[in-house]
Design an enzyme around this catalytic site. Sequence first.
Site, PDB file in Angstrom:
ATOM      1  N   SER A  67       0.876  -1.349   0.072  1.00 45.43           N
ATOM      2  CA  SER A  67       0.100   0.147  -0.216  1.00 45.43           C
ATOM      3  C   SER A  67       0.879   1.265  -0.061  1.00 45.43           C
ATOM      4  CB  SER A  67      -1.050  -0.121   0.957  1.00 45.43           C
ATOM      5  OG  SER A  67      -2.090  -0.626   0.935  1.00 45.43           O
ATOM      6  N   LYS A  70       0.150   3.573  -2.793  1.00 47.39           N
ATOM      7  CA  LYS A  70      -0.974   4.793  -2.615  1.00 47.39           C
ATOM      8  C   LYS A  70      -0.064   6.095  -2.484  1.00 47.39           C
ATOM      9  CE  LYS A  70      -4.578   2.047  -0.846  1.00 47.39           C
ATOM     10  NZ  LYS A  70      -4.159   0.705  -0.570  1.00 47.39           N
ATOM     11  N   SER A 131      -6.220   3.500   4.239  1.00 48.01           N
ATOM     12  CA  SER A 131      -5.583   2.869   3.214  1.00 48.01           C
ATOM     13  C   SER A 131      -6.764   2.114   2.347  1.00 48.01           C
ATOM     14  CB  SER A 131      -4.683   1.846   3.695  1.00 48.01           C
ATOM     15  OG  SER A 131      -3.594   1.483   2.551  1.00 48.01           O
ATOM     16  N   LYS A 256       2.998   6.661   5.042  1.00 49.39           N
ATOM     17  CA  LYS A 256       2.127   5.279   4.547  1.00 49.39           C
ATOM     18  C   LYS A 256       2.810   3.954   4.998  1.00 49.39           C
ATOM     19  CE  LYS A 256      -1.651   4.029   2.467  1.00 49.39           C
ATOM     20  NZ  LYS A 256      -1.550   2.966   3.424  1.00 49.39           N
TER      21      LYS A 256
END
Length: 443
Positions: A67, A70, A131, A256
Amino acid sequence: MKKILQKSLILCFVTTLFLSLFINSSTSVYAETDSLDIKAEGAILIEASTGKILFEKNADKVLGIASMTKMMTEYLLLEAIHDKSVTWDQQYNVSDYVYRISQNRSLSNVPLRADGTYSVQELYEAMAIYSANGATIALTEIIAGSESNFVKMMNDKAVELGLEDYKFVNSTGLNNRDLIGMHPEGTGAEDENEMTARATARLAYHLLKDFPEILDTASIPKKNFREGTDDEIEMSNWNWMLPGLVYQHQDVDGIKTGSTDYAGFGFTGTAEREGVRYITVALKTDSYKARFDETRKMLDYALGNYSFEEIFPKNHQIADQETVSVVKGKEDSVTIHTTTPITVLVKRGENAEEVYSGTLSLEEEQLTAPVKEGTKVGTFQVAQNGGLNLGFITAGGHEGLQSNVVTEQAVEKANWFVLMMRGIGGFFSDIWNGAANGIKGLF
């Protein structure tokens, strides 16, 4: 013979001593960073404003990023917001693909209604804080029409940002197998996004540099999605290093996390103290907690050991090169100086003046009058000569270690009479020197 033997022994001792000092000095540079003992397959630590690298481990090994993908989706969204091609209050009607992905609670998601309408702001917060994968794909449809088109944008932007060793196959960081057969065109059913720690840090560097407002959302520890409605869901940030969460660190405010079976547990973190910000990347650690433990090691090392120091102030004059000669001017030279101060990141215990030195490069050896005040004549470039030097995360990182050099005053052109008299003086001077040299040659 005895004296020769003594000299040989002394020479051998001195050589051994020199080599020992050299080896110790060179290895001690790395000893402290090696002692960090970062337990990640790939890792890197950089200073955020300059991109200076302070630590790296397998930084060029290609690994899954999950993730953390992202961050690229966030970059493209914020770019679209700045370009005004997308607005925060723009409304989105849920597609079948987004609806089906958002209903899978084994993935990180906020369930979206099939007949629901959501704002870009809501979807962005769900992506950046929680997320949420369905919300992420929704944003790609808003920006590019489809996730397939968006993936092309991701890869194009990676080239533009100078990333190397990367692969984007979807916008979320999931394994394509989780996309229920609807993965982007041109990608494989088992593909997953990959990058190196270096490329991930470079992406984070550009994200923070170009869109610092990302931290306004990334730093939110908890928020309710669709608060006050029947669809209200508490979103707890997966970055558990944020103040108030399980593994809190007082200076952390982004960015993140990511985890899949293939990628393991990774984290791109950032923290700021006293105006100095650092970015860390830890790829493929062994557990949810481990990625935060390894990040903490890197951040605490940087926050506790480095600071900025101004080593050359604005209007600095370079020793033995304070002036440049001027022809046809009322004055035969003009004073020069730098235009901006130069600051460097210095490790505790280092003497900046010993670690860094500057060199002046002139564009011309002399100027021709008239010369305006502030005329650029060259560049003062600072280079690191000692200490740990791992370079910068971007090719332009060295630009912060240089300053233009300009003239301090104007120099007017001398009038015709002065120039004529100089010419006459030069003519007779040449005759006299020629005659004197001729006479010397007779004796």
